[in-house]
Scaffold this motif. Sequence first.
Motif, mmCIF file in Angstrom:
data_model
loop_
_atom_site.group_PDB
_atom_site.id
_atom_site.type_symbol
_atom_site.label_atom_id
_atom_site.label_comp_id
_atom_site.label_asym_id
_atom_site.label_seq_id
_atom_site.Cartn_x
_atom_site.Cartn_y
_atom_site.Cartn_z
ATOM 1 N N GLY A 87 0.963 -1.216 0.085
ATOM 2 C CA GLY A 87 -0.155 -0.117 -0.056
ATOM 3 C C GLY A 87 0.735 1.328 -0.038
ATOM 4 O O GLY A 87 0.690 2.359 -0.736
ATOM 5 N N LEU A 105 -4.138 -1.130 1.312
ATOM 6 C CA LEU A 105 -5.139 -1.062 0.732
ATOM 7 C C LEU A 105 -6.144 -1.892 0.662
ATOM 8 O O LEU A 105 -5.953 -3.162 0.838
ATOM 9 C CB LEU A 105 -4.721 -1.051 -1.000
ATOM 10 C CG LEU A 105 -3.716 -0.028 -1.226
ATOM 11 C CD1 LEU A 105 -3.065 0.006 -2.681
ATOM 12 C CD2 LEU A 105 -4.140 1.351 -0.920
ATOM 13 N N ASN A 106 -7.455 -1.768 0.499
ATOM 14 C CA ASN A 106 -8.336 -2.829 0.529
ATOM 15 C C ASN A 106 -8.460 -3.735 -0.735
ATOM 16 O O ASN A 106 -8.273 -3.025 -1.801
ATOM 17 C CB ASN A 106 -9.974 -2.174 0.602
ATOM 18 C CG ASN A 106 -10.246 -1.285 1.892
ATOM 19 O OD1 ASN A 106 -9.841 -1.634 3.054
ATOM 20 N ND2 ASN A 106 -10.860 -0.379 1.693
ATOM 21 N N ARG A 139 2.665 1.771 -3.405
ATOM 22 C CA ARG A 139 1.772 2.220 -4.337
ATOM 23 C C ARG A 139 1.513 3.962 -4.259
ATOM 24 O O ARG A 139 1.447 4.764 -5.162
ATOM 25 C CB ARG A 139 0.530 1.771 -4.166
ATOM 26 C CG ARG A 139 0.105 0.110 -4.861
ATOM 27 C CD ARG A 139 -1.003 0.153 -5.877
ATOM 28 N NE ARG A 139 -0.785 0.949 -6.895
ATOM 29 C CZ ARG A 139 0.161 0.497 -8.156
ATOM 30 N NH1 ARG A 139 0.759 -0.814 -8.097
ATOM 31 N NH2 ARG A 139 0.445 1.136 -9.131
ATOM 32 N N GLN A 140 1.644 4.282 -3.011
ATOM 33 C CA GLN A 140 1.425 5.743 -2.755
ATOM 34 C C GLN A 140 2.693 6.499 -3.049
ATOM 35 O O GLN A 140 2.880 7.695 -3.759
ATOM 36 C CB GLN A 140 1.298 5.901 -1.159
ATOM 37 C CG GLN A 140 1.204 7.568 -0.857
ATOM 38 C CD GLN A 140 1.196 7.796 0.877
ATOM 39 O OE1 GLN A 140 1.047 6.596 1.394
ATOM 40 N NE2 GLN A 140 1.286 8.874 1.218
ATOM 41 N N HIS A 150 -3.986 -6.746 -3.848
ATOM 42 C CA HIS A 150 -3.621 -5.736 -2.477
ATOM 43 C C HIS A 150 -2.627 -4.681 -3.169
ATOM 44 O O HIS A 150 -2.587 -3.601 -2.528
ATOM 45 C CB HIS A 150 -2.931 -6.278 -1.387
ATOM 46 C CG HIS A 150 -3.792 -7.004 -0.316
ATOM 47 N ND1 HIS A 150 -4.117 -8.252 -0.148
ATOM 48 C CD2 HIS A 150 -4.280 -6.250 0.439
ATOM 49 C CE1 HIS A 150 -4.905 -8.451 0.739
ATOM 50 N NE2 HIS A 150 -5.075 -7.448 1.376
ATOM 51 N N GLY A 151 -2.465 -4.656 -4.650
ATOM 52 C CA GLY A 151 -1.996 -3.446 -5.248
ATOM 53 C C GLY A 151 -0.490 -3.717 -5.672
ATOM 54 O O GLY A 151 -0.102 -2.757 -6.393
#
Length: 327
Positions: free
Chosen positions: A25, A169-170, A28-29, A58-59
């Motif tokens: 997560g 992340l969701n 990704r940010q 999850h990304g």
Amino acid sequence: MTENILVICEQRDGKLQKVSTELIGKARQLIEKKQGQKVVALLMGDKIAGLAQDLVNHGADKVVYVDNPALKDYMTETYTKAACAVLKSENPDMVLVGASSIGRDLAPRIAARIKTGLTADCTTLEIDDETGELLMTRPAFGGNIMATIICPDHRPQMATVRPGVMVALNPEQKTGEIVDFAVDFAPEDTNVEILETTMITKESKDITQAAILVSGGRGVGANFAPLKELADVLGGEIAASRASVDAGTAHKDMQVGQTGKTVRPEVYFACGISGAVQHTAGMEEAALIFAINKDTTAPIFDVADVGIVGDVHKILPKLVNRIRNEK
């Protein structure tokens, strides 16, 4: 070299550890501002191919997994060899590892072999807008200051990150590239033989996973019984400040703060905790914070949503009785 961020993911007994999805997560940010950059997840173990899609959901844009019986149990040498082989192939710009017991052993071995730096136990990761360098922030000098470290001369930039600091992340059903990466292991790669594995069951849960935490500090003294009673009636867990741990009242696993664990519970009770920055840095992201302290000027009230001035040992029994009556 690619501009990708590689996350070394951790699984135990075929179950993904939460810190892995938290780091995906965050990765990704970090790549939001860069075009064409990908998040690559590395997963190692035995019979773990089925976990790859979870990491995509999850990304992760790409998952590289090394599935080999030699990786059934974590051993430094075999995991280091596999990770270095994948890093050489992927050639990422950044590598993120969870600061778990495994990550803290594995990451420095990898960094030494690929000849790069490593910033350990980070609590914040950001990208410098001007240079593009990874800004890795961690507690220093016993948690009294926060140091931001860069690695301008070597690649990849590596950091271990505390569990519970970043937000996963969701999961959503997604598509991504999944690669089965083969690594050949020789007998000399295994310098340790694991004869037996014994699982130890802890009485309390990991505080980083708890939805409700009742935390005690110096103001509580040696009597944590009222805190335990409140935690039990709410279905929560007990935590502590460094002062309580240093005094021998609480175990190190219960410590919240810069030199302890970072937590994000739904509800956090700070009982008899003054609220020094070393502690609040580990709990200020809690959704709802209750503070109970005799000192009206205690810094903890600056971060609390609800503040109660008074003696913890008088207030908590009344609070517990009220909750039980409401139930």
